[in-house]
Enzyme design. Structure first.
Site, PDB file in Angstrom:
ATOM      1  N   THR B 138       0.820  -1.289   0.094  1.00 39.00           N
ATOM      2  CA  THR B 138      -0.010   0.029  -0.164  1.00 39.00           C
ATOM      3  C   THR B 138       0.990   1.237  -0.085  1.00 39.00           C
ATOM      4  O   THR B 138       1.777   1.428   0.651  1.00 39.00           O
ATOM      5  CB  THR B 138      -0.990   0.054   1.332  1.00 39.00           C
ATOM      6  OG1 THR B 138      -1.811  -1.140   1.055  1.00 39.00           O
ATOM      7  CG2 THR B 138      -1.782   1.134   1.281  1.00 39.00           C
ATOM      8  N   PRO B 140       0.949   5.810  -0.112  1.00 40.95           N
ATOM      9  CA  PRO B 140       0.184   6.967   0.483  1.00 40.95           C
ATOM     10  C   PRO B 140      -1.038   7.301  -0.562  1.00 40.95           C
ATOM     11  O   PRO B 140      -2.021   7.921  -0.366  1.00 40.95           O
ATOM     12  CB  PRO B 140       1.079   8.019   0.560  1.00 40.95           C
ATOM     13  CG  PRO B 140       2.341   7.433   0.942  1.00 40.95           C
ATOM     14  CD  PRO B 140       2.140   6.100   0.125  1.00 40.95           C
ATOM     15  N   GLY B 143      -4.335   2.319  -2.109  1.00 40.34           N
ATOM     16  CA  GLY B 143      -4.108   1.150  -1.548  1.00 40.34           C
ATOM     17  C   GLY B 143      -4.624  -0.022  -2.333  1.00 40.34           C
ATOM     18  O   GLY B 143      -3.884  -0.712  -2.666  1.00 40.34           O
ATOM     19  N   GLU B 252      -5.023 -15.545   3.055  1.00 43.12           N
ATOM     20  CA  GLU B 252      -5.120 -14.543   3.866  1.00 43.12           C
ATOM     21  C   GLU B 252      -6.598 -14.285   4.308  1.00 43.12           C
ATOM     22  O   GLU B 252      -6.893 -13.867   5.514  1.00 43.12           O
ATOM     23  CB  GLU B 252      -4.494 -13.149   3.300  1.00 43.12           C
ATOM     24  CG  GLU B 252      -4.471 -12.259   4.171  1.00 43.12           C
ATOM     25  CD  GLU B 252      -3.447 -10.880   3.788  1.00 43.12           C
ATOM     26  OE1 GLU B 252      -3.572 -10.985   2.248  1.00 43.12           O
ATOM     27  OE2 GLU B 252      -3.480  -9.943   4.409  1.00 43.12           O
ATOM     28  N   GLN B 289     -35.476 -12.059  28.824  1.00 44.29           N
ATOM     29  CA  GLN B 289     -35.622 -12.619  27.545  1.00 44.29           C
ATOM     30  C   GLN B 289     -34.924 -11.881  26.508  1.00 44.29           C
ATOM     31  O   GLN B 289     -34.207 -12.194  25.490  1.00 44.29           O
ATOM     32  CB  GLN B 289     -37.163 -12.756  27.136  1.00 44.29           C
ATOM     33  CG  GLN B 289     -37.251 -13.701  25.826  1.00 44.29           C
ATOM     34  CD  GLN B 289     -38.811 -13.715  25.601  1.00 44.29           C
ATOM     35  OE1 GLN B 289     -39.585 -12.599  25.972  1.00 44.29           O
ATOM     36  NE2 GLN B 289     -39.264 -14.969  25.225  1.00 44.29           N
ATOM     37  N   THR B 375     -10.604  -5.023   0.812  1.00 45.26           N
ATOM     38  CA  THR B 375     -11.901  -4.305   1.602  1.00 45.26           C
ATOM     39  C   THR B 375     -13.117  -4.941   1.023  1.00 45.26           C
ATOM     40  O   THR B 375     -13.045  -5.642   0.185  1.00 45.26           O
ATOM     41  CB  THR B 375     -11.806  -2.849   1.063  1.00 45.26           C
ATOM     42  OG1 THR B 375     -12.182  -2.797  -0.187  1.00 45.26           O
ATOM     43  CG2 THR B 375     -10.774  -2.008   1.225  1.00 45.26           C
ATOM     44  N   GLU B 377     -15.544  -3.705  -0.375  1.00 47.57           N
ATOM     45  CA  GLU B 377     -16.177  -3.295  -1.528  1.00 47.57           C
ATOM     46  C   GLU B 377     -15.563  -3.972  -2.744  1.00 47.57           C
ATOM     47  O   GLU B 377     -16.014  -4.554  -3.718  1.00 47.57           O
ATOM     48  CB  GLU B 377     -15.888  -1.803  -1.889  1.00 47.57           C
ATOM     49  CG  GLU B 377     -16.815  -0.980  -0.916  1.00 47.57           C
ATOM     50  CD  GLU B 377     -16.357  -0.929   0.447  1.00 47.57           C
ATOM     51  OE1 GLU B 377     -15.313  -1.433   0.876  1.00 47.57           O
ATOM     52  OE2 GLU B 377     -17.225  -0.600   1.341  1.00 47.57           O
TER      53      GLU B 377
END
Lengths: 249, 391
Positions: B138, B140, B143, B252, B289, B375, B377
């Protein structure tokens, strides 16, 4: 020097057992089973003796249903060299176990037999003593320290008044107490390697032992629920209650 | 030690005695080597190197790596990994897993593509816990959009000269070796390569980042200013970065999904113990309950995700790895954890907002599970494409 270690498959110590509705026993159908913690201490002690060069071979024995094989594999992963399973569906009581161990000892001729002082399921605390008597060997029970020499073993025992050390001529039986050692966590490569170590299966009949239970369980019940306590206002009231109600003074 | 997981495994066809034995070992490792110290490590902001070495001795670091480099893979299957994740969850620390296990994605491309010399030099030191390894992808400027990364490596003689920066890098402050994705060629994925960069390389510097959670895991931004890297440190051939990293993705994601199930069980058990203990309006919380409904709903959500984890694991072991299913599972499991952690903290009430409660940390650390490893998305988009929804 050969060391024989006996291990029992019991309900895992983390499990909260429940009494069966019909009072015939404890429900173990859906619970995790593990090696009896005192037996794990026994295996650990044997492995340490081997690592110290005092023991040459560790034979681990379990008795009961087929799944005891899993318990034996754990012992093999910890460092035992080979395993024997006495396979039976019959409920095994301490005397039967002691007789079976006696026959295995006759065959394997170990110099030292190590067992847990008791199993956490029935808490009988009998097998080690019984097998020592049947074999005519010395016994060092509730060991918190084991010092093995060529022909003798010094066993430090935890007794009410403190520690007692007994010197036993070999062969001998030792049963382990909680503080003898802290068992290692098994390494992954050793778990995988344990699958390849020899595991022999025999039946009680092969050993010529009748394991028919001699005791019958009549009923199993949960302990009574503890009722709430009370607070007393003064020492005088406490003494009065101990004297008049509890009648312990 | 999620007891619920012990119960769940009874009579399951997926687990044998070697899984049980490994689970027990990890359970003890956590209770002896982690639980007594984790709060201190959270304060320190990093894990001690001695933990890596102890984990290596137990076989944790070597899981799934070749024996030749100090790993253990013979006879192992995906369910050994599940046992590990479920038992490690007891420490209720995402940072622990991130900081201790990041080598599992950083080293894998080296094993898959690297030269024999590179493997022999790097892998044994990492798998013994002596060296720490990080993965740096990743940047700046972006990502998830890995194909457009900007860090550049120019070939000059027998060296690459690297310029650019990487961020959100786990173990970024402590690592000795970095597997770094760099652009060696033109635009797109084909221009991206993997370079092994060592911490002492002149021109390389790192800055510590502070985070919402994962406090025991050090995270950094990495800066490369004309860093010279010998060409021998190229992992595989130029342009092979994606081939190397592809090896990581499914494992992963499945690992994250499993970890979510583990954390959720730990949170549930904590809430359950509280509900059985705490009295309000004259009765235990669990006797209300509305509270036990919550607990049952949490359990239902966990079981659903866990069954799916096992389905994907069994498929992997049978040689039918299914990336779309694994991507969807990751979304399912991370959302499940967000729900369960939230409900657990709700049942715990004020206590759930206090440091020292497991659910507090689990709740606070749900974010990186939903982002790292792909992510939500990106996962949903990948699944839609792979399932052929675009026609």
């Amino acid at each position: 020097m050969k060391v024989l270690v006996a291990v029992k498959r019991v309900v895992d110590y983390n499990v909260k057992v429940r009494v069966k509705a019909d009072g015939s026993g404890v429900d173990i159908a859906n619970v995790k089973m593990s090696m009896n913690p005192f037996d794990e201490i026994a295996v650990e002690e044997a492995v340490r003796l081997k690592e110290a060069g005092k023991a040459s071979e560790i034979i681990v024995v379990s008795m009961g249903v087929k799944q005891c094989e899993e318990t034996l594999r754990t012992a093999l992963a910890m460092g035992a060299d080979r395993a024997i399973l006495v396979e039976t569906e019959t409920e095994l009581q301490p005397l039967a176990v002691a007789k079976l161990l006696k026959e295995i000892a006759a065959k394997e001729a170990p110099q030292l037999m190590i067992l847990g002082k008791q199993a956490i399921d029935d808490d009988a605390n009998q097998t080690g003593q019984m097998v020592a008597a049947l074999l005519g060997w010395g016994q060092g029970t509730f060991a918190s320290k084991v010092d093995l020499a060529a022909e003798t073993v010094n066993v430090t025992r935890e007794i009410d008044g403190g520690l007692e050390t007994v010197k036993l001529a070999l062969p001998a039986v030792v049963t382990t107490d909680l503080r003898l050692n802290e068992p290692r966590y098994v390494k992954l490569p050793n778990i995988m390697a344990a699958k390849k170590k020899p595991l022999e299966k025999v039946s009680p009949a092969d050993l010529g032992v009748d394991v028919t239970p001699r005791l019958t369980t009549l009923k199993v019940a949960e302990p009574a629920k503890r009722s709430a306590g009370i607070k007393v206002a003064s020492a005088a009231e406490l003494v009065a209650k101990l004297k008049n109600e509890a009648k312990v003074l | 030690m999620p007891r619920l997981f012990d119960q769940w495994r009874q009579h399951s066809p997926h687990y044998n005695e070697s899984h049980d034995a490994w689970g027990e070992s990890v359970r003890r490792f956590v209770s002896r080597e982690v639980t007594p110290h984790i709060d201190q490590w959270e304060q320190d902001g990093e894990l001690p190197r001695s933990l890596h070495q102890k984990a290596a001795e137990t076989g944790i670091l070597g899981m799934g790596f070749p024996e030749a480099y100090g790993g253990i893979s013979e006879g192992l299957d995906t369910f050994h990994g599940i046992m590990f994740s479920m038992e490690m969850a007891e420490a209720a620390s995402g940072g622990l897993l991130a900081g201790l296990m990041v080598h599992s994605v950083a080293l894998k491309p080296v094993i898959a593509l690297g030269s024999e010399e590179l493997k022999a030099r790097i892998a044994p030191a990492v798998l013994s816990g002596d060296k720490i390894m990080a993965l740096a992808v990743t940047e700046p400027s972006g990502g998830s959009d890995v194909a457009n990364l900007k860090t550049r490596a120019e070939r000059v003689g027998d060296h690459y000269v690297v310029n650019g920066s990487k961020t959100f890098i786990t173990s970024g402050m402590r690592a000795d070796y970095y597997t770094v994705a760099v652009r060696t060629g033109g635009t797109g994925a084909e221009g991206v390569s993997l370079l092994l960069i060592e911490k002492d390389a002149p021109g390389f510097s790192r800055t510590k980042l502070d985070k919402m959670g994962w406090h025991c895991s050090d995270t950094a931004t990495l800066h490369f200013d004309n860093v010279r890297v010998p060409v021998e440190n190229l992992i595989g051939a130029e342009g092979q970065a994606f081939r190397g990293m592809m090896k990581n993705f499914n494992g992963e994601r499945l690992g994250i999904a499993t970890t979510c199930c583990g954390f959720a069980m730990v949170a549930l058990e904590e809430a359950l113990a509280w509900a059985q203990e705490r009295t309000t309006f004259g009765k235990k919380l669990v006797q209300h309950q509305v509270v036990r409904q919550k607990l049952a709903e949490m359990t239902r959500e966990i079981y659903a995700s866990l069954a799916w984890v096992e389905r994907c694991a069994a498929a992997i072991d049978a040689g039918h790895e299914n990336p779309a299913e694994i991507a969807l599972l990751k979304v399912q499991a991370t959302r499940m954890l967000e729900y369960v952690a939230r409900e657990s903290c709700q049942i715990l009430g004020g206590a759930g907002f206090m440091r020292g409660v497991k659910s507090e940390r689990i709740f606070r650390e749900t974010r990186p599970q939903c982002i790292g490893g792909g992510t939500e998305e990106i996962m949903l988009d990948l699944a839609a494409k792979q399932l052929g929804y675009l026609g």
